[in-house]
Design a protein around this motif. Structure first.
Motif, short mmCIF file in Angstrom:
data_model
loop_
_atom_site.label_atom_id
_atom_site.label_comp_id
_atom_site.label_asym_id
_atom_site.label_seq_id
_atom_site.Cartn_x
_atom_site.Cartn_y
_atom_site.Cartn_z
N GLU A 122 -15.51 -6.27 49.32
CA GLU A 122 -15.59 -6.60 50.79
C GLU A 122 -14.61 -7.70 50.95
OE1 GLU A 122 -16.85 -5.75 54.36
OE2 GLU A 122 -17.70 -4.64 52.62
N GLN A 123 -14.67 -8.67 50.12
CA GLN A 123 -13.61 -9.74 50.50
C GLN A 123 -12.04 -9.15 50.12
OE1 GLN A 123 -14.48 -13.49 48.36
NE2 GLN A 123 -12.05 -14.09 48.40
N ALA A 124 -12.18 -8.28 49.23
CA ALA A 124 -10.59 -7.75 49.17
C ALA A 124 -10.30 -6.92 50.45
CB ALA A 124 -10.43 -6.70 47.97
N SER A 125 -11.28 -6.18 50.96
CA SER A 125 -10.91 -5.36 52.18
C SER A 125 -10.70 -6.37 53.07
CB SER A 125 -12.12 -4.67 52.52
OG SER A 125 -12.58 -3.85 51.32
N ASP A 126 -11.38 -7.45 53.50
CA ASP A 126 -11.30 -8.55 54.51
C ASP A 126 -9.95 -8.95 54.45
OD1 ASP A 126 -13.55 -8.11 55.41
OD2 ASP A 126 -14.44 -9.86 54.81
N GLU A 127 -9.25 -9.06 53.12
CA GLU A 127 -7.72 -9.74 53.01
C GLU A 127 -6.57 -8.69 52.82
OE1 GLU A 127 -7.88 -12.48 49.78
OE2 GLU A 127 -9.73 -13.44 50.51
N CYS A 128 -6.96 -7.60 52.89
CA CYS A 128 -5.93 -6.57 52.57
C CYS A 128 -5.06 -6.49 53.85
CB CYS A 128 -6.60 -5.27 52.40
SG CYS A 128 -5.21 -4.09 51.84
N ASP A 129 -3.78 -6.04 53.89
CA ASP A 129 -2.63 -5.86 54.61
C ASP A 129 -2.71 -4.57 55.07
OD1 ASP A 129 -2.26 -8.63 54.70
OD2 ASP A 129 -0.83 -8.68 53.03
N CYS A 130 -3.22 -3.91 54.51
CA CYS A 130 -3.18 -2.11 55.07
C CYS A 130 -3.50 -2.12 56.56
CB CYS A 130 -3.94 -1.28 54.09
SG CYS A 130 -5.76 -1.22 54.31
N ASP A 131 -3.02 -1.02 56.95
CA ASP A 131 -3.29 -0.69 58.52
C ASP A 131 -4.83 -0.67 58.89
OD1 ASP A 131 -0.67 -0.55 58.96
OD2 ASP A 131 -0.23 1.49 58.92
N GLU A 132 -5.61 0.04 58.12
CA GLU A 132 -7.02 -0.02 58.56
C GLU A 132 -7.77 -1.35 58.35
OE1 GLU A 132 -10.43 1.49 60.01
OE2 GLU A 132 -8.41 2.41 59.92
N ALA A 133 -7.32 -2.02 57.31
CA ALA A 133 -8.09 -3.20 57.26
C ALA A 133 -7.65 -4.21 58.37
CB ALA A 133 -7.68 -4.10 55.92
N ARG A 134 -6.50 -3.95 58.84
CA ARG A 134 -5.84 -4.93 60.17
C ARG A 134 -6.88 -4.46 61.42
NH1 ARG A 134 -0.67 -4.67 58.07
NH2 ARG A 134 -0.30 -3.00 59.14
#
Length: 252
Positions: free
Chosen positions: A162-174
């Motif tokens: 969950e934290q990795a998803s919050d910090e990711c730079d991919c389009d969907e995470a943004r």
């Protein structure tokens, strides 16, 4: 062949066989690539996904080549089999590493020295609670890429992801971060406008979420002399239009 971008820590783990499985989220992005890797046309997607879930021979035992790369610094080429299973309560693609075929940039896989860091202390002076923050690996649930994150020791795999998803730079995470920001802004407006008594605030918050997530087109709420229409505009922004009606009526 499928190429997955990761980091040196995971490359090293795959190379020395301490990492034997890798998960990918079941998103349109990865589903298309998995179907392509298995050599099936898009029209067979439903059948392939069924076979991967049911563990059908000829699909889940088919070995395919996958390359894990750490930004060109190092890479490892492996043979994997693929199935659909669960991790942390979510269905995902599970790539089981059967054979390591090639390691490139192995000299770059030595871990970088870490500076000794003081544990982070959280709590009151009279009753301190010690929480040690360390570097750990989490996987973005949107694009599947691994990230080195700083998180408290003892975090579950679900919390790390969950934290990795919050910090990711991919389009969907943004996109998801932008959605949360819009929801938070609308929620703050509602808390300043409506009372918690009689369920007013809860009703408005539920209406905001339901319209924003697309489960309903719009909600009209009338409280006293004010009417609030809640929907989304063409740009996907939460829109709340309030009108005040004051009329005099006399009866005899």
């Amino acid at each position: 062949m499928l190429t997955i971008t990761t980091n040196k820590t995971e490359i090293k783990g795959i190379a020395d066989r301490s990492i034997r499985e890798r998960t990918l989220p079941i998103t349109d992005f990865w589903t298309k690539r998995i179907i392509n890797l298995l050599g099936a046309p898009d029209s067979d997607k439903k059948e392939i996904m069924h076979n991967l879930t049911e563990g059908r021979a000829g699909t889940t035992d088919a070995e395919r080549e996958v390359t894990f790369t750490a930004g060109g610094v190092a890479a490892v080429r492996v043979k994997v089999t693929i199935r659909i299973g669960q991790q942390s309560g979510f269905d995902c693609f599970i790539l089981t590493i059967r054979d390591v075929m090639e390691i490139r940039g192995g000299e770059n896989l030595e871990p970088e020295p870490e500076q000794e860091r003081e544990p982070e202390v959280v709590g009151m002076p009279n009753a301190p609670a010690v929480r040690v923050i360390t570097k750990q690996i989490g996987f973005c649930k949107y694009c599947g890429q691994s990230r080195i994150i700083e998180a408290p020791e003892g975090f579950s795999a679900a919390d790390l992801n969950e934290q990795a998803s919050d910090e990711c730079d991919c389009d969907e995470a943004r996109r998801q971060r932008e959605r949360r920001a819009k929801m938070e802004a609308a929620g703050m407006w509602a808390q300043n406008m409506f009372s918690k008594e009689n369920g007013q605030l809860q009703t408005v918050l539920c209406a905001i979420r339901s319209t924003f997530e697309g489960s309903i087109d719009y909600v009209t709420i009338k409280i006293g002399k004010k009417t609030h229409k809640i929907d989304t505009d063409s740009d996907g922004m939460i829109r709340i239009r309030s009108t005040f009606r004051d009329s005099n009526e006399e009866t005899f």
